[in-house]
Design a protein around this motif. Sequence first.
Motif, PDB file in Angstrom:
ATOM      1  N   ARG A  98       0.840  -1.206   0.000  1.00  0.00           N
ATOM      2  CA  ARG A  98       0.000   0.000   0.000  1.00  0.00           C
ATOM      3  C   ARG A  98       0.876   1.258   0.000  1.00  0.00           C
ATOM      4  NH1 ARG A  98      -5.645   0.748   1.458  1.00  0.00           N
ATOM      5  NH2 ARG A  98      -5.952   2.870   2.186  1.00  0.00           N
ATOM      6  N   ARG A 122       1.047   4.074  -2.885  1.00  0.00           N
ATOM      7  CA  ARG A 122       0.852   5.477  -2.484  1.00  0.00           C
ATOM      8  C   ARG A 122       1.994   6.344  -2.999  1.00  0.00           C
ATOM      9  NH1 ARG A 122      -2.365   7.844   1.066  1.00  0.00           N
ATOM     10  NH2 ARG A 122      -3.068   5.884   1.957  1.00  0.00           N
ATOM     11  N   ALA A 166      -2.571  10.078  -4.078  1.00  0.00           N
ATOM     12  CA  ALA A 166      -3.017   8.985  -3.219  1.00  0.00           C
ATOM     13  C   ALA A 166      -4.121   9.408  -2.261  1.00  0.00           C
ATOM     14  CB  ALA A 166      -1.833   8.416  -2.447  1.00  0.00           C
ATOM     15  N   HIS A 167      -4.099  10.630  -1.783  1.00  0.00           N
ATOM     16  CA  HIS A 167      -5.096  11.071  -0.802  1.00  0.00           C
ATOM     17  C   HIS A 167      -6.428  11.495  -1.430  1.00  0.00           C
ATOM     18  CE1 HIS A 167      -3.242  14.847  -2.090  1.00  0.00           C
ATOM     19  NE2 HIS A 167      -4.393  15.397  -1.780  1.00  0.00           N
ATOM     20  N   SER A 168      -6.520  11.471  -2.755  1.00  0.00           N
ATOM     21  CA  SER A 168      -7.780  11.827  -3.430  1.00  0.00           C
ATOM     22  C   SER A 168      -8.769  10.661  -3.313  1.00  0.00           C
ATOM     23  CB  SER A 168      -7.507  12.110  -4.910  1.00  0.00           C
ATOM     24  OG  SER A 168      -7.164  10.908  -5.580  1.00  0.00           O
ATOM     25  N   PRO A 169     -10.056  10.912  -3.545  1.00  0.00           N
ATOM     26  CA  PRO A 169     -11.016   9.800  -3.546  1.00  0.00           C
ATOM     27  C   PRO A 169     -10.642   8.692  -4.548  1.00  0.00           C
ATOM     28  CG  PRO A 169     -12.197  11.870  -3.383  1.00  0.00           C
ATOM     29  CD  PRO A 169     -10.742  12.216  -3.641  1.00  0.00           C
ATOM     30  N   GLY A 211      -7.577   7.932  -5.631  1.00  0.00           N
ATOM     31  CA  GLY A 211      -6.408   7.249  -5.086  1.00  0.00           C
ATOM     32  C   GLY A 211      -6.770   6.304  -3.951  1.00  0.00           C
ATOM     33  N   GLU A 212      -7.651   6.731  -3.074  1.00  0.00           N
ATOM     34  CA  GLU A 212      -8.077   5.873  -1.959  1.00  0.00           C
ATOM     35  C   GLU A 212      -8.811   4.637  -2.467  1.00  0.00           C
ATOM     36  OE1 GLU A 212      -7.285   5.946   1.203  1.00  0.00           O
ATOM     37  OE2 GLU A 212      -6.150   7.805   1.036  1.00  0.00           O
ATOM     38  N   ARG A 213      -9.640   4.794  -3.520  1.00  0.00           N
ATOM     39  CA  ARG A 213     -10.326   3.634  -4.112  1.00  0.00           C
ATOM     40  C   ARG A 213      -9.315   2.635  -4.657  1.00  0.00           C
ATOM     41  NH1 ARG A 213     -12.848   6.791  -7.622  1.00  0.00           N
ATOM     42  NH2 ARG A 213     -12.520   5.285  -9.274  1.00  0.00           N
ATOM     43  N   LEU A 244      -6.121   2.263  -3.757  1.00  0.00           N
ATOM     44  CA  LEU A 244      -5.385   1.642  -2.648  1.00  0.00           C
ATOM     45  C   LEU A 244      -6.197   0.527  -1.994  1.00  0.00           C
ATOM     46  CD1 LEU A 244      -3.849   4.878  -1.147  1.00  0.00           C
ATOM     47  CD2 LEU A 244      -2.561   2.982  -2.155  1.00  0.00           C
ATOM     48  N   LEU A 245      -7.485   0.758  -1.799  1.00  0.00           N
ATOM     49  CA  LEU A 245      -8.339  -0.261  -1.203  1.00  0.00           C
ATOM     50  C   LEU A 245      -8.473  -1.472  -2.120  1.00  0.00           C
ATOM     51  CD1 LEU A 245     -10.121  -1.155   1.105  1.00  0.00           C
ATOM     52  CD2 LEU A 245     -11.984   0.202   0.117  1.00  0.00           C
ATOM     53  N   ASP A 255     -10.593  14.960  -9.504  1.00  0.00           N
ATOM     54  CA  ASP A 255      -9.461  14.443  -8.729  1.00  0.00           C
ATOM     55  C   ASP A 255      -8.111  14.717  -9.368  1.00  0.00           C
ATOM     56  OD1 ASP A 255     -10.938  13.484  -6.668  1.00  0.00           O
ATOM     57  OD2 ASP A 255     -10.696  11.373  -7.145  1.00  0.00           O
TER      58      ASP A 255
END
Length: 144
Positions: free
Chosen positions: A23, A27, A39-42, A44-46, A48-49, A136
């Motif tokens: 992860r 990132r 990475a901290h955008s919506p 990017g978070e999707r 990463l998950l 984003d």
Amino acid sequence: MPDVQGPVWRWDVTSVRELAALRAGVRDCLDVDRRGPAAHSPSGERLLLAVEELTSNALRHGELPVRTAVTAGDEGWLLSVTDAAGDRPPAEAVDRDPALGGLGLKLTATLAGTYGWVTDGDRKHVWAYLPFTPGDLPPDAADD
């Protein structure tokens, strides 16, 4: 599997203990690649998950070696996780208590624009295409 052109980031993962490092690696790539969302955008978070879910599925239900790759396209990312078990991935958990686990494919289906799996010889490829969320992209992304 969608045809996405762009830089490809790859990791070999051998245990669930390496998921945090994976992860962090994804990132870092997102934060360095100024063509797409950070990475901290919506978006990017999707991504990463989805990376964590599909990779942990391959480690728990597949066979080593497990390889995770992200292709950074102009409008989204193609995530591909492969393992040495050339059989069908476990079925999506439907109406299962979340405490029992097994929701990785269902969650990825929710996060991704499209997803699927194919076999190539003795390797299974589970993939997901995650388009960028409008707004984003960094302001200078089109200039790079």
